[in-house]
Design a protein around this motif. Structure first.
Motif, PDB file in Angstrom:
ATOM      1  N   UNK A  83       0.801  -1.232   0.000  1.00 58.60           N
ATOM      2  CA  UNK A  83       0.000   0.000   0.000  1.00 58.60           C
ATOM      3  C   UNK A  83       0.832   1.281   0.000  1.00 58.60           C
ATOM      4  N   UNK A  84       2.134   1.181   0.034  1.00 59.14           N
ATOM      5  CA  UNK A  84       3.000   2.366   0.068  1.00 59.14           C
ATOM      6  C   UNK A  84       3.117   2.960  -1.329  1.00 59.14           C
ATOM      7  N   UNK A  85       3.486   4.210  -1.384  1.00 61.56           N
ATOM      8  CA  UNK A  85       3.759   4.857  -2.664  1.00 61.56           C
ATOM      9  C   UNK A  85       5.227   4.611  -3.010  1.00 61.56           C
ATOM     10  N   UNK A  86       5.465   3.968  -4.132  1.00 55.85           N
ATOM     11  CA  UNK A  86       6.818   3.618  -4.573  1.00 55.85           C
ATOM     12  C   UNK A  86       7.208   4.535  -5.718  1.00 55.85           C
ATOM     13  N   UNK A  87       8.274   5.301  -5.499  1.00 52.87           N
ATOM     14  CA  UNK A  87       8.769   6.242  -6.487  1.00 52.87           C
ATOM     15  C   UNK A  87      10.102   5.725  -7.012  1.00 52.87           C
ATOM     16  N   UNK A  88      10.151   5.458  -8.298  1.00 53.84           N
ATOM     17  CA  UNK A  88      11.371   4.942  -8.923  1.00 53.84           C
ATOM     18  C   UNK A  88      12.080   6.073  -9.662  1.00 53.84           C
ATOM     19  N   UNK A  89      13.323   6.306  -9.286  1.00 53.17           N
ATOM     20  CA  UNK A  89      14.174   7.285  -9.966  1.00 53.17           C
ATOM     21  C   UNK A  89      15.157   6.461 -10.791  1.00 53.17           C
ATOM     22  N   UNK A  90      15.079   6.602 -12.108  1.00 54.90           N
ATOM     23  CA  UNK A  90      15.849   5.740 -13.000  1.00 54.90           C
ATOM     24  C   UNK A  90      16.653   6.557 -13.998  1.00 54.90           C
ATOM     25  N   UNK A  91      17.691   5.963 -14.523  1.00 53.14           N
ATOM     26  CA  UNK A  91      18.477   6.639 -15.541  1.00 53.14           C
ATOM     27  C   UNK A  91      17.674   6.829 -16.813  1.00 53.14           C
ATOM     28  N   UNK A  92      16.930   5.812 -17.195  1.00 52.15           N
ATOM     29  CA  UNK A  92      16.121   5.865 -18.401  1.00 52.15           C
ATOM     30  C   UNK A  92      15.056   4.796 -18.377  1.00 52.15           C
ATOM     31  N   UNK A  93      14.053   4.946 -19.235  1.00 51.23           N
ATOM     32  CA  UNK A  93      12.961   3.979 -19.311  1.00 51.23           C
ATOM     33  C   UNK A  93      12.174   4.219 -20.584  1.00 51.23           C
ATOM     34  N   UNK A  94      11.598   3.147 -21.109  1.00 52.24           N
ATOM     35  CA  UNK A  94      10.704   3.264 -22.258  1.00 52.24           C
ATOM     36  C   UNK A  94       9.269   3.312 -21.755  1.00 52.24           C
ATOM     37  N   UNK A  95       8.396   4.012 -22.489  1.00 54.50           N
ATOM     38  CA  UNK A  95       6.992   4.153 -22.084  1.00 54.50           C
ATOM     39  C   UNK A  95       6.336   2.823 -21.746  1.00 54.50           C
ATOM     40  N   UNK A  96       6.527   1.815 -22.590  1.00 54.64           N
ATOM     41  CA  UNK A  96       5.844   0.532 -22.363  1.00 54.64           C
ATOM     42  C   UNK A  96       6.275  -0.079 -21.033  1.00 54.64           C
ATOM     43  N   UNK A  97       7.544   0.086 -20.656  1.00 53.70           N
ATOM     44  CA  UNK A  97       8.016  -0.461 -19.387  1.00 53.70           C
ATOM     45  C   UNK A  97       7.489   0.350 -18.209  1.00 53.70           C
ATOM     46  N   UNK A  98       7.368   1.655 -18.370  1.00 49.87           N
ATOM     47  CA  UNK A  98       6.816   2.492 -17.311  1.00 49.87           C
ATOM     48  C   UNK A  98       5.361   2.103 -17.058  1.00 49.87           C
ATOM     49  N   UNK A  99       4.583   1.967 -18.120  1.00 52.05           N
ATOM     50  CA  UNK A  99       3.171   1.603 -17.973  1.00 52.05           C
ATOM     51  C   UNK A  99       3.015   0.253 -17.291  1.00 52.05           C
TER      52      UNK A  99
END
Length: 142
Positions: A83-99
């Motif tokens: 139930x926690x809010x998880x915030x990922x700080x990443x070097x890079x990502x593609x839209x499909x992987x973010x979704x």
């Protein structure tokens, strides 16, 4: 060789080939239970206890990709955070992987690279970009 020598057939068991087949040896010779590495780390550091009173959990990795979605750090933490809010700080990502990460429990993904640059250029600004991204996230949460 393991099957022939000690009679345990673990050739098709998922994870036994990882880390140079260390998993195979652990199962065959020590009756170990295999689990994702991130789960072992989270258990070892008593992650569930540490996040009990947390509202937000910050995590990250170099690139959020298809391997990440199969159980690396970000997804392992999202799975355990419930139930926690998880915030990922990443070097890079593609839209499909973010979704897909959102569907798997990640609340928000923030890639740190602010300009469309080749990695050979952007890596020189990683510390600055990370600092700026985190500053912006904290301003939002304030």
């Amino acid at each position: 060789v393991i099957t022939r020598t000690i009679g345990k057939d673990i050739g098709e068991m998922p994870g036994t080939g990882a880390a140079g087949a260390m998993g195979a040896g652990m199962v065959a010779f020590f009756n170990a239970k295999l689990q994702m590495g991130i789960q072992t780390v989270l258990d070892t550091v008593k992650f569930d206890e540490k996040i009990a009173d947390a509202d937000y959990i910050f995590t990250g990795e170099g690139k959020l990709d298809s391997q990440s979605l199969r159980g690396k750090v970000v997804m392992g933490i999202a799975k355990r955070a419930q139930e926690k809010k998880v915030i990922a700080v990443v070097g890079g990502a593609e839209d499909k992987n973010i979704k897909e990460a959102y569907c798997m429990g990640v609340t928000a993904v923030f890639p740190i690279n602010r300009l469309p640059q080749d990695f050979s250029v952007s890596r020189q600004y990683s510390a600055e970009n990370l600092s700026c991204t985190v500053d912006n996230i904290l301003r939002l949460l304030k």
